[in-house]
Design an enzyme around this catalytic site. Structure first.
Site, PDB file in Angstrom:
ATOM      1  N   CYS A  96     123.578   3.714 107.752  1.00  0.00           N
ATOM      2  CA  CYS A  96     123.158   3.146 106.653  1.00  0.00           C
ATOM      3  C   CYS A  96     123.603   4.023 105.424  1.00  0.00           C
ATOM      4  O   CYS A  96     124.891   4.501 105.746  1.00  0.00           O
ATOM      5  CB  CYS A  96     121.671   3.187 106.579  1.00  0.00           C
ATOM      6  SG  CYS A  96     120.827   4.780 106.508  1.00  0.00           S
ATOM      7  N   SER A  97     123.124   4.317 104.428  1.00  0.00           N
ATOM      8  CA  SER A  97     123.744   5.027 103.322  1.00  0.00           C
ATOM      9  C   SER A  97     123.663   6.540 103.761  1.00  0.00           C
ATOM     10  O   SER A  97     124.918   7.130 103.679  1.00  0.00           O
ATOM     11  CB  SER A  97     122.668   5.163 101.859  1.00  0.00           C
ATOM     12  OG  SER A  97     122.749   3.652 101.579  1.00  0.00           O
TER      13      SER A  97
END
Length: 164
Positions: A96-97
């Site tokens: 993800c981020s």
């Protein structure tokens, strides 16, 4: 003069101690039930991993790792993903981020019987910070990265920060 130097030293030491490292951030938000894979390990040609992007679609459209499958977070559907990933022993790296949402998705895969599931340490931010390529929705290389929020944006050190 000594008092001024002491004051400046205390000010800077306070700022340094107030800054959280990526490792500390991940320890605060993750239970580390899924092993991490570093971006350097993932970038090795022999890794041959299936990449799952656990960000929202608007983030994925801005940029993602090459050949990553978008699985989302809020709309993640384990049944649909399981249909696409029929080999439960293949190497799967979820990102993800930063590596917080991806741990939740990776845990679901692990609980479903997948045996080689990893969480990308530092996520797409760490990938970009290490000068690895990312791609937009047209599969063209880009420097843009959706940073999810103002708070998380401080962790992206390279590239162009995109907000909604």
């Amino acid at each position: 003069m000594k008092m001024k130097i002491l004051y400046i030293s205390l000010l800077f030491s306070g700022i340094l101690f107030a800054q959280e490292s990526l490792s500390e951030l991940l320890k605060k938000h993750n239970n580390e039930s899924i092993p991490y894979m570093s971006v350097q390990e993932l970038a090795m040609p022999k890794t041959n991993a299936i990449l799952l992007d656990a960000r929202e679609f608007r983030e994925y459209e801005v940029s993602h790792l090459k050949n990553a499958l978008h699985v989302g977070y809020d709309e993640f559907n384990l049944e649909n993903v399981s249909k696409q990933l029929n080999n439960k022993d293949q190497i799967i790296v979820v990102y993800c981020s930063l590596g917080i949402r991806s741990e939740d998705i990776a845990e679901q895969l692990k609980n479903e019987g997948y045996t080689n599931v990893f969480n990308l340490y530092g996520g797409i931010f760490e990938w970009k910070n290490n000068d690895f390529k990312i791609y937009n929705s047209e599969n063209n290389e880009t420097d843009k990265v959706h940073v999810f929020s103002e708070e998380w944006s401080k962790w992206l050190l390279k590239g162009i920060k995109i907000y909604d």
